[in-house]
Design a protein around this motif. Sequence first.
Motif, PDB file in Angstrom:
ATOM      1  N   GLY A 175       3.066   9.527   3.838  1.00 50.99           N
ATOM      2  CA  GLY A 175       4.180   8.602   3.733  1.00 50.99           C
ATOM      3  C   GLY A 175       3.813   7.140   3.560  1.00 50.99           C
ATOM      4  O   GLY A 175       4.699   6.285   3.498  1.00 50.99           O
ATOM      5  N   LYS A 176       2.518   6.825   3.457  1.00 54.18           N
ATOM      6  CA  LYS A 176       2.088   5.443   3.272  1.00 54.18           C
ATOM      7  C   LYS A 176       1.363   5.291   1.941  1.00 54.18           C
ATOM      8  O   LYS A 176       0.679   6.203   1.489  1.00 54.18           O
ATOM      9  CB  LYS A 176       1.184   5.001   4.425  1.00 54.18           C
ATOM     10  N   ALA A 177       1.526   4.112   1.321  1.00 61.04           N
ATOM     11  CA  ALA A 177       0.959   3.860  -0.001  1.00 61.04           C
ATOM     12  C   ALA A 177      -0.367   3.112   0.117  1.00 61.04           C
ATOM     13  O   ALA A 177      -0.487   2.141   0.877  1.00 61.04           O
ATOM     14  CB  ALA A 177       1.940   3.056  -0.839  1.00 61.04           C
ATOM     15  N   TYR A 178      -1.356   3.566  -0.674  1.00 63.51           N
ATOM     16  CA  TYR A 178      -2.679   2.946  -0.693  1.00 63.51           C
ATOM     17  C   TYR A 178      -3.104   2.668  -2.127  1.00 63.51           C
ATOM     18  O   TYR A 178      -2.723   3.383  -3.054  1.00 63.51           O
ATOM     19  CB  TYR A 178      -3.701   3.861  -0.015  1.00 63.51           C
ATOM     20  N   THR A 179      -3.923   1.620  -2.278  1.00 61.31           N
ATOM     21  CA  THR A 179      -4.448   1.225  -3.583  1.00 61.31           C
ATOM     22  C   THR A 179      -5.967   1.339  -3.576  1.00 61.31           C
ATOM     23  O   THR A 179      -6.615   0.900  -2.622  1.00 61.31           O
ATOM     24  CB  THR A 179      -4.056  -0.230  -3.910  1.00 61.31           C
ATOM     25  N   TYR A 180      -6.510   1.885  -4.660  1.00 56.85           N
ATOM     26  CA  TYR A 180      -7.948   2.129  -4.756  1.00 56.85           C
ATOM     27  C   TYR A 180      -8.522   1.481  -6.013  1.00 56.85           C
ATOM     28  O   TYR A 180      -7.893   1.488  -7.081  1.00 56.85           O
ATOM     29  CB  TYR A 180      -8.246   3.625  -4.838  1.00 56.85           C
ATOM     30  N   GLY A 181      -9.733   0.966  -5.885  1.00 56.42           N
ATOM     31  CA  GLY A 181     -10.491   0.561  -7.050  1.00 56.42           C
ATOM     32  C   GLY A 181     -11.032   1.781  -7.764  1.00 56.42           C
ATOM     33  O   GLY A 181     -11.195   2.852  -7.161  1.00 56.42           O
ATOM     34  N   THR A 182     -11.301   1.641  -9.062  1.00 61.11           N
ATOM     35  CA  THR A 182     -11.774   2.768  -9.870  1.00 61.11           C
ATOM     36  C   THR A 182     -12.901   2.314 -10.805  1.00 61.11           C
ATOM     37  O   THR A 182     -13.162   1.105 -10.930  1.00 61.11           O
ATOM     38  CB  THR A 182     -10.628   3.352 -10.734  1.00 61.11           C
ATOM     39  N   PRO A 183     -13.546   3.249 -11.507  1.00 66.87           N
ATOM     40  CA  PRO A 183     -14.580   2.876 -12.479  1.00 66.87           C
ATOM     41  C   PRO A 183     -14.015   2.337 -13.793  1.00 66.87           C
ATOM     42  O   PRO A 183     -14.780   2.035 -14.703  1.00 66.87           O
ATOM     43  CB  PRO A 183     -15.324   4.197 -12.729  1.00 66.87           C
ATOM     44  N   TRP A 184     -12.691   2.222 -13.894  1.00 70.09           N
ATOM     45  CA  TRP A 184     -12.069   1.742 -15.129  1.00 70.09           C
ATOM     46  C   TRP A 184     -11.352   0.429 -14.845  1.00 70.09           C
ATOM     47  O   TRP A 184     -10.400   0.382 -14.075  1.00 70.09           O
ATOM     48  CB  TRP A 184     -11.079   2.791 -15.647  1.00 70.09           C
TER      49      TRP A 184
END
Length: 302
Positions: A199-208
């Motif tokens: 139920g919680k939103a998370y943001t992730y870094g990526t290789p793009w």
Amino acid sequence: MRIKYNFSVAGFTLQISLPQGWNVDALLPSFRAFRCPDEAEETEKLLTCTVYAAAERPSGVLPGTLLESTVSDMGYVSLYKYDKEAEGYCVTLSAEQKGRLHVMQADVFFSTVQVYLYENERLAGHALSSLLRIAYSQAVLYRGGISLHASAVFCGNRAFLFMGRSGTGKSTHAALWMKYVPGVELLNDDNPTLRMIQGKAYTYGTPWSGKTPCYKPLCFPLGGMVRLKQAPANRFYRQTEVDAFAAILPGCSVIRQDVALRSCLYDTLVQLAEQVPVGILECRPDEEAALMCHRALSPSDQ
């Protein structure tokens, strides 16, 4: 002989199998920070990609129906849908118009992928990374994830995302936050991943990360999202429910013709729209716009 490499992106494991002798770091330099230890071999995989030399691809005409052809930072891309018996997709990519085609074949879930690559071409690594980006962006939809076309920054323990059409000024607005808002750093400048977890939103870094080399294997709770529109004056409009859903949707990576993928995306977007502050920012590229946006998305910091 083949060698398997495991990478963790947004908490998902990607396994890439290369012929022995191919240099994974040379082909995929932006993936280095996401490399997993050998123990990752035992973890569940989001997708498994087996890479072959283009000469190994079975001969014959590409099967299936052409769904769309696009030109972007990835190159010239065509998407095909296999017939009902095969159930899956085929993607061709060329760095140049009428250039040689790198080919990806995927099952309907994008969990099992084969790539046929002209490994000696100058942009072979870019082509492989782009094809992996396409497969990943669809595979995560089944796991409550979204690959979003946006710039992402983080401040303290929260991430903030800036969306908009190409040329709107996403990177510029991120740079303004970094210049005028204390403690802000860039997380990703083109393709962060969003996930709903319990139920919680998370943001992730990526290789793009588009043209900006920013490849950080970091994760932050999502503090807010804003769609940018160029305007002669700075104004912020909070969006809720359907309007918030509509503000986020255009930046999401999804095969529009695939009902199952669209359904997964919509389910996640509904949760996002309910949990995360979303706004429209009509703006100029200036300090006032950055500070206005920061205040609107971070009421506790006022």
